[in-house]
Design a protein around this motif. Structure first.
Motif, PDB file in Angstrom:
ATOM      1  N   PRO A 336     -26.049  17.439   1.741  1.00  0.00           N
ATOM      2  CA  PRO A 336     -26.099  18.809   1.217  1.00  0.00           C
ATOM      3  C   PRO A 336     -24.994  19.121   0.203  1.00  0.00           C
ATOM      4  O   PRO A 336     -25.074  20.144  -0.493  1.00  0.00           O
ATOM      5  N   PHE A 337     -23.978  18.244   0.111  1.00  0.00           N
ATOM      6  CA  PHE A 337     -22.844  18.512  -0.762  1.00  0.00           C
ATOM      7  C   PHE A 337     -22.902  17.692  -2.057  1.00  0.00           C
ATOM      8  O   PHE A 337     -21.942  17.691  -2.833  1.00  0.00           O
ATOM      9  N   ALA A 338     -23.989  16.986  -2.269  1.00  0.00           N
ATOM     10  CA  ALA A 338     -24.129  16.196  -3.498  1.00  0.00           C
ATOM     11  C   ALA A 338     -24.018  17.108  -4.709  1.00  0.00           C
ATOM     12  O   ALA A 338     -24.629  18.179  -4.770  1.00  0.00           O
ATOM     13  N   GLY A 339     -23.215  16.686  -5.686  1.00  0.00           N
ATOM     14  CA  GLY A 339     -23.023  17.455  -6.910  1.00  0.00           C
ATOM     15  C   GLY A 339     -22.096  18.638  -6.775  1.00  0.00           C
ATOM     16  O   GLY A 339     -21.921  19.406  -7.729  1.00  0.00           O
ATOM     17  N   LYS A 340     -21.463  18.801  -5.602  1.00  0.00           N
ATOM     18  CA  LYS A 340     -20.598  19.943  -5.368  1.00  0.00           C
ATOM     19  C   LYS A 340     -19.128  19.534  -5.358  1.00  0.00           C
ATOM     20  O   LYS A 340     -18.786  18.372  -5.111  1.00  0.00           O
ATOM     21  N   ARG A 341     -18.289  20.521  -5.631  1.00  0.00           N
ATOM     22  CA  ARG A 341     -16.837  20.325  -5.566  1.00  0.00           C
ATOM     23  C   ARG A 341     -16.391  20.717  -4.151  1.00  0.00           C
ATOM     24  O   ARG A 341     -16.498  21.879  -3.770  1.00  0.00           O
ATOM     25  N   VAL A 342     -15.915  19.723  -3.397  1.00  0.00           N
ATOM     26  CA  VAL A 342     -15.637  19.946  -1.976  1.00  0.00           C
ATOM     27  C   VAL A 342     -14.136  19.789  -1.705  1.00  0.00           C
ATOM     28  O   VAL A 342     -13.517  18.806  -2.141  1.00  0.00           O
ATOM     29  N   VAL A 343     -13.590  20.739  -0.961  1.00  0.00           N
ATOM     30  CA  VAL A 343     -12.207  20.671  -0.487  1.00  0.00           C
ATOM     31  C   VAL A 343     -12.237  20.403   1.012  1.00  0.00           C
ATOM     32  O   VAL A 343     -12.865  21.158   1.765  1.00  0.00           O
ATOM     33  N   VAL A 344     -11.590  19.315   1.407  1.00  0.00           N
ATOM     34  CA  VAL A 344     -11.515  18.944   2.826  1.00  0.00           C
ATOM     35  C   VAL A 344     -10.104  19.223   3.317  1.00  0.00           C
ATOM     36  O   VAL A 344      -9.138  18.628   2.812  1.00  0.00           O
ATOM     37  N   VAL A 345      -9.961  20.121   4.265  1.00  0.00           N
ATOM     38  CA  VAL A 345      -8.647  20.503   4.779  1.00  0.00           C
ATOM     39  C   VAL A 345      -8.329  19.645   5.993  1.00  0.00           C
ATOM     40  O   VAL A 345      -9.014  19.698   7.012  1.00  0.00           O
ATOM     41  N   GLY A 346      -7.281  18.830   5.869  1.00  0.00           N
ATOM     42  CA  GLY A 346      -6.908  17.926   6.948  1.00  0.00           C
ATOM     43  C   GLY A 346      -6.738  16.522   6.411  1.00  0.00           C
ATOM     44  O   GLY A 346      -7.268  16.175   5.346  1.00  0.00           O
ATOM     45  N   ALA A 347      -5.973  15.698   7.147  1.00  0.00           N
ATOM     46  CA  ALA A 347      -5.701  14.339   6.672  1.00  0.00           C
ATOM     47  C   ALA A 347      -5.658  13.341   7.815  1.00  0.00           C
ATOM     48  O   ALA A 347      -4.944  12.345   7.756  1.00  0.00           O
ATOM     49  N   GLY A 348      -6.471  13.579   8.861  1.00  0.00           N
ATOM     50  CA  GLY A 348      -6.567  12.648   9.962  1.00  0.00           C
ATOM     51  C   GLY A 348      -7.784  11.762   9.836  1.00  0.00           C
ATOM     52  O   GLY A 348      -8.398  11.660   8.763  1.00  0.00           O
ATOM     53  N   ASN A 349      -8.152  11.107  10.947  1.00  0.00           N
ATOM     54  CA  ASN A 349      -9.298  10.192  10.944  1.00  0.00           C
ATOM     55  C   ASN A 349     -10.575  10.865  10.460  1.00  0.00           C
ATOM     56  O   ASN A 349     -11.303  10.336   9.621  1.00  0.00           O
ATOM     57  N   THR A 350     -10.858  12.042  11.002  1.00  0.00           N
ATOM     58  CA  THR A 350     -12.096  12.724  10.644  1.00  0.00           C
ATOM     59  C   THR A 350     -12.096  13.101   9.175  1.00  0.00           C
ATOM     60  O   THR A 350     -13.107  12.928   8.470  1.00  0.00           O
ATOM     61  N   ALA A 351     -10.983  13.632   8.685  1.00  0.00           N
ATOM     62  CA  ALA A 351     -10.906  14.019   7.279  1.00  0.00           C
ATOM     63  C   ALA A 351     -11.132  12.822   6.369  1.00  0.00           C
ATOM     64  O   ALA A 351     -11.863  12.916   5.361  1.00  0.00           O
TER      65      ALA A 351
END
Length: 616
Positions: A336-351
């Motif tokens: 669903p995020f193809a072509g979108k600008r995505v910000v991922v908050v976090g820097a662990g395994n899941t992120a």
């Protein structure tokens, strides 16, 4: 001169065993190096303790050694536990070449015990223990059983009928209620069954394993399959080295069936459980598929993991954002995020996994918001660390025992010795990450980070290269403060244009989540869940919580497997009257409630041990 590990181990154990059997504290302590560790699990007290150095070991044993009634101290004969020179555990502890390690068995007041020691020579050439672990293995007359004959009533009863009757009896009157049917809850339920402790598991999801199925689709365990097994069952030889999400979920579901566990799905505890100090029973109402069912277990084990509800940071103006803002719990893949600008908050395994997923599936841009420095270890390095111990020839039971034999303090010391080697092995990866603006933790071991907070690290399966190449960008040292219609604004005043935000911000403590069920008056009596106490033991889990009849269980696969038997033994001891419930109302500094789990009707209040009305 060639060293004989059998002769060295036998000689040391003969003397050590004589000291134990005679109750000679001074002699027992003299068998340790001055900086040696004693890790004790339910032998000298009904708790897990780690003592470092002669003074602390002496203080611990002075009031407990004689009453433990140690007998029949003998060397182990099982594979992986016989005396060896410079074995795995010795290498984990000491850089010196000459080390001898071995397992041993013994009798004690309530049953049988097992132990493990690692010896190193003094400057004078005398062999002394740098580490000894003692662990209660079984209570006499109530030993853990592995298999039953499978023939019932002399071939007159069917297994189907026997199993139904057993299940109905447990559902009517469970001695233990386990909340959560993840790997921890199921490991506990299986152990309890093999210890003849009637336990019922309640799981809020519609199916066992849904706690995994609901996570992001590309999720695959980052530790090898032998390390991620459940108790009593090995994965098939053809099982993938790294287990995919849905495959593991289905394995949990079949585990319930093959281990004959009693699990209610679509079920959850309702607010307001009460504990009767006289009957030593809870009254708790379970919403069982929409129907209220009142149960009266003696014990409730909260095994819904170390984490509870999603941790959603406070972000102003979220309603003005034009795109989706989802927590990682609800992230169901990158398409669903193809072509979108995505910000991922976090820097662990899941992120890291989500960033990799987004980049591969065509997000226009991916930015990881790294709020603080993180430890990054390649999955290959993790495998190299685990495989010397966790391999199919040894089996998880012995491997877990060997790892449990090592005090966390010693593991941390060894990890510090290998930090430089680990950094050197990954120097190119680290250089690229730093150049991309990623901040690394390289002065704390993975062991320390895991036990301190269950986070602060990730195992790299490809995201590091994406960061190095610029396909995943880094925004470091800031928090998201507010959202605009098409941008994310940070605490330093900067902003990023964005179409979607994914919050890989972990979860709240299960202890805090359960306040809504049990109330502050109950939860405030319990210790914090996870992290290490001043002895290097995990806080609040698999040991007295501070409130009678209420226990927490958490941790990844090794912790869950290795600690399940400990909790089973504690609960069995209470059931048999060997250990009475202790209503500890406070942690009074040096007189912590957790230090007196063998108390008979005692509590700690205002720094003093007190007797409870009615004897406990």
């Amino acid at each position: 001169m060639t060293l004989d590990p059998i002769q060295i181990a036998s000689s040391w154990l003969q003397q050590y065993g004589d000291f134990l059997k005679s109750g000679d504290v001074k002699g027992t302590v003299s068998s340790f190096q001055p900086n040696g560790f004693l890790r004790d699990i339910l032998v000298f007290t009904w708790n897990n303790r780690t003592l470092n150095g002669h003074e602390k070991i002496t203080a611990y044993l002075e009031d407990t050694l004689r009453s433990a009634c140690i007998t029949e101290v003998e060397l182990e004969t099982r594979r992986g536990l016989v005396p060896e020179l410079s074995g795995f555990n010795a290498q984990m502890i000491s850089p010196v070449a000459e080390t001898v390690s071995a397992g041993f068995t013994f009798g004690c007041k309530v049953g049988r015990g097992q132990g493990y020691f690692v010896l190193i020579p003094t400057e004078a050439g005398e062999w002394k223990a740098i580490s000894v672990m003692t662990q209660l293995a079984d209570i006499s007359g109530h030993e853990e059983w592995i298999l039953e004959e499978g023939i019932y009533g002399g071939h007159t009863l069917s297994w189907t009928d026997v199993n139904r009757e057993r299940r109905e009896a447990i559902e009517k009157n469970p001695y233990v209620l386990i909340v959560g049917a993840g790997h921890t809850g199921l490991n506990l339920a299986a152990t309890f069954r093999h210890m003849d402790i009637a336990s019922l598991v309640v799981e809020s999801n519609l199916r066992v394993g849904d706690n995994w199925r609901k996570r992001y689709p590309t999720l695959t365990l980052h530790t090898p399959k032998v390390y991620t097994e459940l108790l009593y069952q090995s994965f098939p030889r053809t099982w993938p080295l790294y287990t995919p999400r849905d495959k593991f979920a289905d394995w949990l579901e079949q585990y319930v069936q093959s281990e004959d566990l009693v699990v209610w799905t679509n079920s959850r505890p309702l607010p307001g459980p009460t504990f009767d100090i006289t009957s030593r029973r809870w009254t708790i109402v379970i919403d069982h598929a929409g129907q209220p069912v009142t149960l009266n277990p003696a014990h409730i084990v909260l095994a819904a993991g170390a984490h509870g509800e999603p941790n959603i940071p406070v972000i102003d103006n979220k309603e003005a954002f034009d795109g989706p803002v989802v927590h990682c719990e609800d992230y169901q893949g990158a398409k669903p995020f193809a072509g979108k600008r995505v910000v991922v908050v976090g820097a662990g395994n899941t992120a890291a996994d989500i960033c990799q997923d987004l980049s591969f599936h065509g997000a226009e841009s991916v930015t990881m918001v790294q709020r603080s420095a993180t430890c990054v270890v390649s999955v290959t390095s993790v495998r190299q660390m685990l495989e010397p111990l966790y391999h199919e020839n040894l089996g998880t039971e012995v491997a877990d025992f060997l790892l449990m034999a090592q005090p966390v303090g010693l593991l941390q010391q060894k990890a510090k010795q290998t930090e430089a080697l680990l950094v050197e092995q990954q120097k190119e990866t680290y250089r690229g990450l730093r150049e991309a603006g990623y901040h690394l933790i390289t002065d704390q071991s993975l062991f320390s980070l895991f036990y301190a907070g269950y986070g602060g690290y990730w195992f790299d399966v490809g995201c590091a290269e994406l960061i190095r190449s610029g396909k995943v960008k880094i925004k470091h040292g800031v928090e998201v403060t507010r959202l605009e219609n098409n941008s994310v604004v940070f605490t330093d005043g900067s902003f990023l244009e964005a179409d979607a935000v994914v919050l890989a911000t972990s979860f709240k403590s299960i202890r805090d989540k359960m306040r809504g069920i049990f109330g502050d008056a109950v939860i405030d009596q319990t210790d914090p869940v996870w992290g290490l106490d001043d002895e290097g033991e995990i806080r609040g889990c698999y040991r007295p919580s501070g409130h009678p009849g209420l226990w927490f269980a958490a941790g990844e696969f090794y912790v869950s497997r290795a600690r399940s038997k400990q909790l089973a033994l504690e609960i069995k001891a209470i059931e048999l009257g060997l250990l009475k419930l202790c209503r500890a109302t406070q942690d009074a500094g040096s007189l912590s409630a957790a230090r007196y789990p063998m108390c008979l009707g005692l509590r700690v209040r205002d720094g003093q041990l007190q007797t409870l009305p009615g004897g406990g």
